[in-house]
Design an enzyme around this catalytic site. Sequence first.
Site, PDB file in Angstrom:
ATOM      1  N   CYS A  15       0.870  -1.177   0.000  1.00 23.51           N
ATOM      2  CA  CYS A  15       0.000   0.000   0.000  1.00 23.51           C
ATOM      3  C   CYS A  15       0.905   1.224   0.000  1.00 23.51           C
ATOM      4  CB  CYS A  15      -0.926  -0.004   1.216  1.00 23.51           C
ATOM      5  SG  CYS A  15      -1.951  -1.478   1.345  1.00 23.51           S
ATOM      6  N   ALA A  16       1.545   1.461  -1.138  1.00 22.83           N
ATOM      7  CA  ALA A  16       2.669   2.394  -1.208  1.00 22.83           C
ATOM      8  C   ALA A  16       2.266   3.850  -1.072  1.00 22.83           C
ATOM      9  CB  ALA A  16       3.428   2.186  -2.521  1.00 22.83           C
ATOM     10  N   GLY A  75       4.649   6.902  -1.577  1.00 22.09           N
ATOM     11  CA  GLY A  75       5.943   6.250  -1.688  1.00 22.09           C
ATOM     12  C   GLY A  75       7.037   6.634  -0.723  1.00 22.09           C
ATOM     13  N   GLY A  76       6.696   7.234   0.417  1.00 22.35           N
ATOM     14  CA  GLY A  76       7.725   7.598   1.383  1.00 22.35           C
ATOM     15  C   GLY A  76       8.535   6.399   1.847  1.00 22.35           C
ATOM     16  N   ASP A 101      -0.448   0.174  -5.272  1.00 27.62           N
ATOM     17  CA  ASP A 101      -1.507   0.934  -4.615  1.00 27.62           C
ATOM     18  C   ASP A 101      -2.731   0.924  -5.521  1.00 27.62           C
ATOM     19  OD1 ASP A 101      -1.427   2.993  -2.053  1.00 27.62           O
ATOM     20  OD2 ASP A 101      -3.014   3.474  -3.472  1.00 27.62           O
ATOM     21  N   ASP A 152       1.453  -1.492   4.659  1.00 24.21           N
ATOM     22  CA  ASP A 152       1.103  -0.309   5.448  1.00 24.21           C
ATOM     23  C   ASP A 152      -0.365  -0.029   5.133  1.00 24.21           C
ATOM     24  OD1 ASP A 152       1.076   1.954   6.942  1.00 24.21           O
ATOM     25  OD2 ASP A 152       2.298   3.159   5.595  1.00 24.21           O
ATOM     26  N   CYS A 165      -0.885   3.484  10.869  1.00 21.44           N
ATOM     27  CA  CYS A 165      -0.634   4.696  11.653  1.00 21.44           C
ATOM     28  C   CYS A 165      -1.868   4.974  12.507  1.00 21.44           C
ATOM     29  CB  CYS A 165      -0.278   5.887  10.766  1.00 21.44           C
ATOM     30  SG  CYS A 165      -1.466   6.254   9.468  1.00 21.44           S
TER      31      CYS A 165
END
Length: 443
Positions: free
Chosen positions: A246-247, A250-251, A270, A317, A370
Amino acid sequence: MHPKALLDACSELVKRALTFEHPADSVVSYFFRENRYLGPRERATLAETTYTVLRKKLLFEGLAHSGSGARERRLAILGFAAVLREQAKKEGKVKNKEGQDSETFIKAALTPQELKWLAACDGIKPEELMEAHRHNLPEWLVEPLKAQVGDEFWALAESMEKAAPLDLRVNTLNDKRSDLRKELEKAGIKAEPTPFSPIGLRVDGKPALAKVDAFNRGAIEVQDEGSQLLALMLDAKRGEMVVDFCAGAGGKTLAIGAAMRNTGRLYAFDVSGHRLDALKPRLARSGLSNVHPAAIAHERDERVKRLAGKIDRVLVDAPCSGLGTLRRNPDLKWRQSAKAVQELTLKQASILESSARLVKAGGRLIYATCSILPEENEAIAEAFSAAHPEFVPLDAGEVLEQLKIADGDKLCSGGDEGRRYLRLWPHQHETDGFFAAVWVKKA
């Protein structure tokens, strides 16, 4: 800009943000595009006023009942005054280009009646406030947080009302942290090494990074320290096949690509082509050629099926409530709900299930969010472990120890030794709230 005109602009921006039809950062950006005449300091004051109102919404709404005039103006006055006073506290007796300090500026913006009301609001002591006005959290979120952190609840609530620090990740493909720190200092930007991430710098204030050579040549990227740690925990090696499932923009992809020393093959998947488009300029600056962005229709896309059992390391992520990022995105606590979180958990479990099929024997899988809610974190990880005995949980504390992350044990929770999962909290670690579970697939 005249104080009254600036306050009027604040009121309009606050009004738009409080509709919650769009994310606050999008509302602010659109407002600035509409009003290009605004200078950097005016933009900073407008943005911070809006975010302050969102952070302290319940308190300000309670205080606003005793005032008069439009609701958004009353809320904006409270936020406006708080921001100007905070600026004065940080910078000394700050004066604008007209030579006015913050107190003079506030007085010039308000009517005598508004000044009297603001003084009355300022005279209220914290211990006189209702609990909701002290924590400024939606009711549905309070009890779950109290159940998790207990006596630390008020420290957590207070931390989430503060703005997050600005963290940078050093692109270790071509640069060293110590060198970048010196370079930034020469550019007038004070930066300190992040406490836990060995590739991070924490910057003082909010400098204009777009004007800095280190940023434009891809030597640094804005990335929270917690996000850096997630990428490091994947421990991607040279020549491997890796997927950032789940880019988004792209961080973490860029951090992983640098760790792979620009070798192997790194897929950035993604479902949003728009988010992946935001990766393109960052990827161009980074100097990486091993990254392959790919938009997929859903977690069971044909691309995923073709790579089943072939990938060395997979980072998931997952899309989540984002409640660990309230310091940056305070509107999320008002835009999310218990029902929305429940719906997200179904999606998270499905994404983890599908992405796990990519992992080859002996490969590593990480599930991360997060979020600070256990139903999006521990509950998902434990259900996956129970359903998939072929995936052996790894001790997150041990993973961090192997990576030589300083004080790694302080970043973990769960399990018999309290090291099963990565668990980051704003009030404890000065990062966004993050969770990560790690597994290795049996050979």
